[in-house]
Design a protein around this motif. Sequence first.
Motif, PDB file in Angstrom:
ATOM      1  N   GLY A  57       0.765  -1.238   0.000  1.00  0.00           N
ATOM      2  CA  GLY A  57       0.000   0.000   0.000  1.00  0.00           C
ATOM      3  C   GLY A  57       0.798   1.291   0.000  1.00  0.00           C
ATOM      4  O   GLY A  57       0.248   2.350   0.333  1.00  0.00           O
ATOM      5  N   LYS A  58       2.062   1.254  -0.391  1.00  0.00           N
ATOM      6  CA  LYS A  58       2.875   2.475  -0.379  1.00  0.00           C
ATOM      7  C   LYS A  58       2.306   3.525  -1.330  1.00  0.00           C
ATOM      8  O   LYS A  58       2.052   4.674  -0.934  1.00  0.00           O
ATOM      9  CB  LYS A  58       4.325   2.153  -0.766  1.00  0.00           C
ATOM     10  CG  LYS A  58       5.025   1.159   0.141  1.00  0.00           C
ATOM     11  CD  LYS A  58       6.488   1.004  -0.200  1.00  0.00           C
ATOM     12  CE  LYS A  58       6.729   0.476  -1.596  1.00  0.00           C
ATOM     13  NZ  LYS A  58       6.274  -0.902  -1.776  1.00  0.00           N
ATOM     14  N   SER A  59       2.103   3.151  -2.582  1.00  0.00           N
ATOM     15  CA  SER A  59       1.579   4.103  -3.566  1.00  0.00           C
ATOM     16  C   SER A  59       0.159   4.541  -3.220  1.00  0.00           C
ATOM     17  O   SER A  59      -0.216   5.702  -3.414  1.00  0.00           O
ATOM     18  CB  SER A  59       1.618   3.489  -4.974  1.00  0.00           C
ATOM     19  OG  SER A  59       2.952   3.234  -5.375  1.00  0.00           O
ATOM     20  N   GLU A 163       8.296   6.667  -6.919  1.00  0.00           N
ATOM     21  CA  GLU A 163       9.375   6.105  -7.740  1.00  0.00           C
ATOM     22  C   GLU A 163       9.973   7.150  -8.697  1.00  0.00           C
ATOM     23  O   GLU A 163       9.988   6.972  -9.911  1.00  0.00           O
ATOM     24  CB  GLU A 163       8.869   4.895  -8.526  1.00  0.00           C
ATOM     25  CG  GLU A 163       8.474   3.719  -7.670  1.00  0.00           C
ATOM     26  CD  GLU A 163       9.663   3.037  -6.985  1.00  0.00           C
ATOM     27  OE1 GLU A 163      10.815   3.457  -7.218  1.00  0.00           O
ATOM     28  OE2 GLU A 163       9.415   2.102  -6.197  1.00  0.00           O
ATOM     29  N   PRO A 164      10.498   8.260  -8.174  1.00  0.00           N
ATOM     30  CA  PRO A 164      11.039   9.296  -9.052  1.00  0.00           C
ATOM     31  C   PRO A 164      12.354   8.904  -9.716  1.00  0.00           C
ATOM     32  O   PRO A 164      12.736   9.518 -10.712  1.00  0.00           O
ATOM     33  CB  PRO A 164      11.259  10.477  -8.093  1.00  0.00           C
ATOM     34  CG  PRO A 164      11.529   9.832  -6.776  1.00  0.00           C
ATOM     35  CD  PRO A 164      10.636   8.612  -6.747  1.00  0.00           C
ATOM     36  N   VAL A 194       8.418   7.496  -2.325  1.00  0.00           N
ATOM     37  CA  VAL A 194       8.518   6.040  -2.410  1.00  0.00           C
ATOM     38  C   VAL A 194       9.578   5.720  -3.449  1.00  0.00           C
ATOM     39  O   VAL A 194       9.505   6.202  -4.587  1.00  0.00           O
ATOM     40  CB  VAL A 194       7.179   5.407  -2.828  1.00  0.00           C
ATOM     41  CG1 VAL A 194       7.378   3.942  -3.198  1.00  0.00           C
ATOM     42  CG2 VAL A 194       6.158   5.508  -1.709  1.00  0.00           C
ATOM     43  N   THR A 195      10.577   4.952  -3.074  1.00  0.00           N
ATOM     44  CA  THR A 195      11.597   4.532  -4.032  1.00  0.00           C
ATOM     45  C   THR A 195      12.282   3.282  -3.511  1.00  0.00           C
ATOM     46  O   THR A 195      12.370   3.066  -2.301  1.00  0.00           O
ATOM     47  CB  THR A 195      12.645   5.639  -4.273  1.00  0.00           C
ATOM     48  OG1 THR A 195      13.638   5.166  -5.182  1.00  0.00           O
ATOM     49  CG2 THR A 195      13.328   6.043  -2.977  1.00  0.00           C
ATOM     50  N   HIS A 196      12.767   2.451  -4.438  1.00  0.00           N
ATOM     51  CA  HIS A 196      13.566   1.292  -4.033  1.00  0.00           C
ATOM     52  C   HIS A 196      15.049   1.639  -4.017  1.00  0.00           C
ATOM     53  O   HIS A 196      15.877   0.790  -3.680  1.00  0.00           O
ATOM     54  CB  HIS A 196      13.326   0.121  -5.000  1.00  0.00           C
ATOM     55  CG  HIS A 196      13.843   0.379  -6.387  1.00  0.00           C
ATOM     56  ND1 HIS A 196      13.053   0.884  -7.399  1.00  0.00           N
ATOM     57  CD2 HIS A 196      15.068   0.239  -6.923  1.00  0.00           C
ATOM     58  CE1 HIS A 196      13.771   1.024  -8.487  1.00  0.00           C
ATOM     59  NE2 HIS A 196      15.000   0.643  -8.231  1.00  0.00           N
ATOM     60  N   ASP A 197      15.403   2.884  -4.391  1.00  0.00           N
ATOM     61  CA  ASP A 197      16.804   3.302  -4.432  1.00  0.00           C
ATOM     62  C   ASP A 197      17.252   3.664  -3.016  1.00  0.00           C
ATOM     63  O   ASP A 197      16.959   4.742  -2.500  1.00  0.00           O
ATOM     64  CB  ASP A 197      16.962   4.502  -5.373  1.00  0.00           C
ATOM     65  CG  ASP A 197      18.419   4.813  -5.669  1.00  0.00           C
ATOM     66  OD1 ASP A 197      19.219   4.831  -4.715  1.00  0.00           O
ATOM     67  OD2 ASP A 197      18.759   5.038  -6.846  1.00  0.00           O
TER      68      ASP A 197
END
Length: 626
Positions: A57-59, A163-164, A194-197
């Motif tokens: 549910g992040k987005s 996710e930028p 929100v990012t996976h980086d």
Amino acid sequence: MPSAPVRGRAPYPVGVVHLLGAQDIGLEFPTRHLFTDLTIGINSGDRIGVVGRNGDGKSTLLRILAGRLQPDTGSVVRRRDVTVGMLDQADTLDPEQSVAAVVVGDRPEHEWAGDPRIRDVLDGLLGDLDRRSPVGELSGGQRRRVALAALLAGDFDIVILDEPTNHLDIEGVSWLADHLNRRWRPGDGALVVVTHDRWFLDAVCTLTWEVHDAVVDVFEGGYAAYVLQRVERDRMAAATEAKRQNLMRKELAWLRRGAPARTAKPRFRIEAANALIEDVPPIRDTVQLQQLATARLGKDVVDLLDVSVGYSGDSGEPVLEHVEWRIAPGERTGILGANGAGKTTLLKLITGAVQPDSGRVKTGKTVKITTLSQQLDELAAVDHLRVRELLQTKRTEYVAGGKEQTPAQLLEQLGFGAALLSTPIKDLSGGQRRRLQLLMILLDEPNVLVLDEPTNDMDTDMLAAMEDLLDSWPGTLLVATHDRYLLERVTDQQYAIFDHRLRHLPGGVDQYLQLSAESDSRAGGGDGPVTGGEKGAAEDGRRAAGASRPEPKISAAQARLINKELSAIERRLDRLQTQVATIEAAMLADSTDYTKLGEHNARLEQVRGEQAELEEKWLELSVQVE
């Protein structure tokens, strides 16, 4: 001892301004409750990174906070006149508009060219694009950058980014982190991302929200601090969390041992981390891995001997020119380069998918190369099978990390529960398919593994799991990715492609960014004509570069005084940390007395505020004596 996470909200210093709050939020989908009675807030000065498993549910949380999705229960309230800008993952740009029109609207050039923020955004994100081009002619990645530029060119109190870093290369990610750090004065504005980086999270964020199991836990600090606090939480959790705890402790071990830039922290924090990881073995036994790889590969892997390659129809300029590279057994190498520099072409030369125009590619006789590509083509032919049925087509036992394991056990390391083994492959999420793709490649037992942008569709937990699996893999590893954290985590050396040539980087990613900046400077900032606004931006950059030059070395007497003050600060921090532990113990003892809990919490916040001030002063002084 690191403080425990605060569920739903974090303590904030006195004097901050509350900008936006979500009160008792509930959201239900047909198959699950996504949020239940969630209360969370955003204050001025917050720089929040949101992490969690894919699908938790992040987005959705970002869309609720931005007002784009209405919850089933509860409400979101903004402070009057607060403006919110959001970049989501949907492409909503008008294909008929030009790039310039999307970013600056119908404002004449003499207006926006005088705005340093807009010049910075245009140069940082869209320097390679013709601003007169219609958006419809751009690639998906270019359109994503235009959407990000349009948002950053605006003036918002709260910026929300989903996710930028997707479609940004390492230089672009570095620029974005620097821009966001300079965008507001300290204590102003707010950022939720929100990012996976994970490198980006550490570079930008001062708070971390972990979304899981219909709740949000709030941690102080960026990704590294979040890992430290989460390890402590998991250490105190039930025995069923043991596997997850060990994985995060290993992640913390790398954060301390593998990245020198992260060691510039107050001594008591380093000691706290060391206490948690003192019994964690090294991430990789380099010598042992090389011996294993040599036994399987022999001495020769792949040699690129004076190789050049180009594509027919180009203007005669090669993609790669006179590349000389002898890949060693057990080598773990990262490949860096701007988009279009030739990273994928280089990998295809190594795998044999592309033949050189000149020079020679020599491959060892025992070499078995497998590629984890950016697509999921390997699973297309078996979409109709269940995961369990696909695993049954492989051997029943494999040796990984010195232990015999079944394919199902290996898959469990990548986050697959027993229930997912019976799921049809076509019903798996993108991240699950990506993990399954990686495992099936490893089960074929290659001795050279090529990873081309392997982080697509993976959340931070799954990236850590993949890295853990790669740690025990003994072959030669070649990785091309824009994920700086992954690159530094799983590789031991880096090469970069500059001007069609391959160059070794003893200084790693930092050296690459420095060389890239110098290359851009020599090129005059771009191939096209430079407008007045762009000249101003270049001058701003030169002034900023001049301002960041190190000051002259201090005298020996000054250094002694500073070291004396540092020692005093460290002693005070030790005492404050003892006070924190005492207060936390008192809170635990008085957990049913809400009056005393309030008094303890007020005292705790006062002590932590003093800690933060002393840490900041410690960092400022320590830089002067480095």
